[in-house]
Scaffold this active site. Structure first.
Site: not given
Ligand SMILES: *Cc1c(COP(=O)(O)O)cnc(C)c1O
Length: 370
Positions: A34, A132, A310-312, A263, A220, A164
């Site tokens: 998954k 769940r 940072c983001m990148d 930053y 599993r 589970h």
């Protein structure tokens, strides 16, 4: 090269881990792929797992199962989580097994199957104490009854009974004995009511490794296939992490003492030093909470990220060590070269290795090696 940050996935490690798990548990394996195989690339991982002897594949959603079918994979696949708006007709046509945890879902699946004229293959989900999916003891008789009725009408085949574990990574947790006892009882109830399941299955990775009483007919495992220890407090039998995340130094330069880095200037250089820019950020899966915390391998040793992720991109302070634009940086991997592992990263930012590998960004190419 398409992108500076890449996830190298060693398929021979995946195969070795599948074999090791099958041997340790002495059971057939449903390889859990998954969420794009926990970020490792679902189709290549599924094929490698099947080559190594896994007989089933497991995903969360029917669309994930159909993507495996579209890639030509014909092995049995269980889609464990089936919301009511699932395209059951497509799943049934694709021969996808469906996890069913409510009477309403039995009816929806049976109706789609009747319309197609093909019985749906279902696995009844027992809630043995995780609260769940599935039905508790209270709701189990009605679920079993609805499924048997649909089976008698030819609309479904009850292939499996399953549940589970909530705390299989803590074998001493009191819920473990309660869940295993509840599962035995609920399986017994269903069988006395006339269910003839091919498979009764309960064990995820840590249960398969540490709780023999949960192994039933099939295990599993997910995380352990990827070589990560599902119960880091306990030893694993020698799993090998499959993923190595690398990037490339993009700028290296000297800056004076007192330079604020990234930053918010959370990091200030305490002397003249060399800083190196690494073009990987939280968009690529480097947790922002790893600012000033996470360690990566660069210029021959492990170094903490300097300042904010940072983001990148993020920055390293390498002191007076030699580093050049184009040098490789290893963010995490199996640890052979002294790099951090995904488990080390998880420990450092207060999460689990599951999240570290699964959260890799979509723009990071997965490069499969053998
Ligand atoms: C994800 C999942 C697994 C695999 O769990 P791991 O801890 O990664 O081994 C097994 N069964 C179900 C129902 C799951 O959702």
């Amino acid at each position: 090269m398409t992108h500076p940050t890449r996830a190298l996935v060693d398929l021979s490690a995946i195969r070795d881990n599948v074999r090791l798990l099958a041997e340790a548990a002495g059971r057939p394996v449903m390889a859990m792929v998954k969420a794009d195989a926990y970020g490792h690339g679902a189709v290549p991982v599924a094929k490698a797992a099947l080559e190594a002897g896994a007989s089933w594949l497991g995903v969360a959603f029917a669309d994930e199962a159909l993507a495996l079918r579209a890639a030509g994979i014909t092995a049995p696949v269980l889609a464990g989580v089936c919301p009511p708006d699932t395209d059951f007709a497509a799943a049934i046509a694709g021969g996808v097994d469906l996890g069913v945890g409510s009477v309403g879902l039995v009816r929806a699946v049976a109706a789609a199957a009747a319309a197609k004229g093909v019985p749906a293959r279902i696995h009844l989900k027992a809630d043995t104490g995780m609260s769940r999916g599935g039905q508790t003891r209270d709701g189990w008789p009605a679920l079993v009854e609805a499924a048997l009725k649909a089976e008698a009408e030819g609309a479904v085949r009850i292939i499996g009974l399953w549940s589970h574990m909530a705390c299989s990574d803590e074998p001493e947790h009191p819920s473990v004995a309660r869940q295993t006892a509840a599962f035995a009882e609920m399986v017994g109830y269903a069988e006395r009511a006339g269910v003839r399941p091919e498979l009764r299955h309960l064990a995820n990775s840590s249960a398969a490794l540490h709780l023999p009483e949960t192994r039933w007919d099939l295990i599993r495992p997910g995380l352990a296939i990827y070589g990560l220890n599902p119960a880091p407090a306990l030893p694993d039998p020698g799993l090998r992490p499959a993923m190595t995340l690398t990037s490339t130094v993009t700028v290296a330069k000297r800056v004076p003492a007192g330079s604020g880095v990234s930053y918010g200037h959370l990091y200030i250089t305490d002397r003249e030093t060399t800083v190196a820019l690494v073009p990987a950020g939280y968009a690529d899966g480097v947790p922002r909470s790893g600012s000033n915390v996470l360690e990566v391998l660069a210029a021959g040793r492990r170094r903490k990220i300097a300042g904010r992720v940072c983001m990148d991109q993020f920055v390293l302070d390498v002191g007076d060590d030699p580093i050049e634009e184009g040098d490789e940086v290893v963010l995490f991997g199996p640890g052979d070269r002294g790099e951090a592992t995904a488990t080390d990263w998880a420990d450092a930012v207060g999460t689990v290795s599951y999240e570290i590998v699964t959260r890799l960004g979509g723009r990071v190419p997965r490069v499969h090696t053998d």
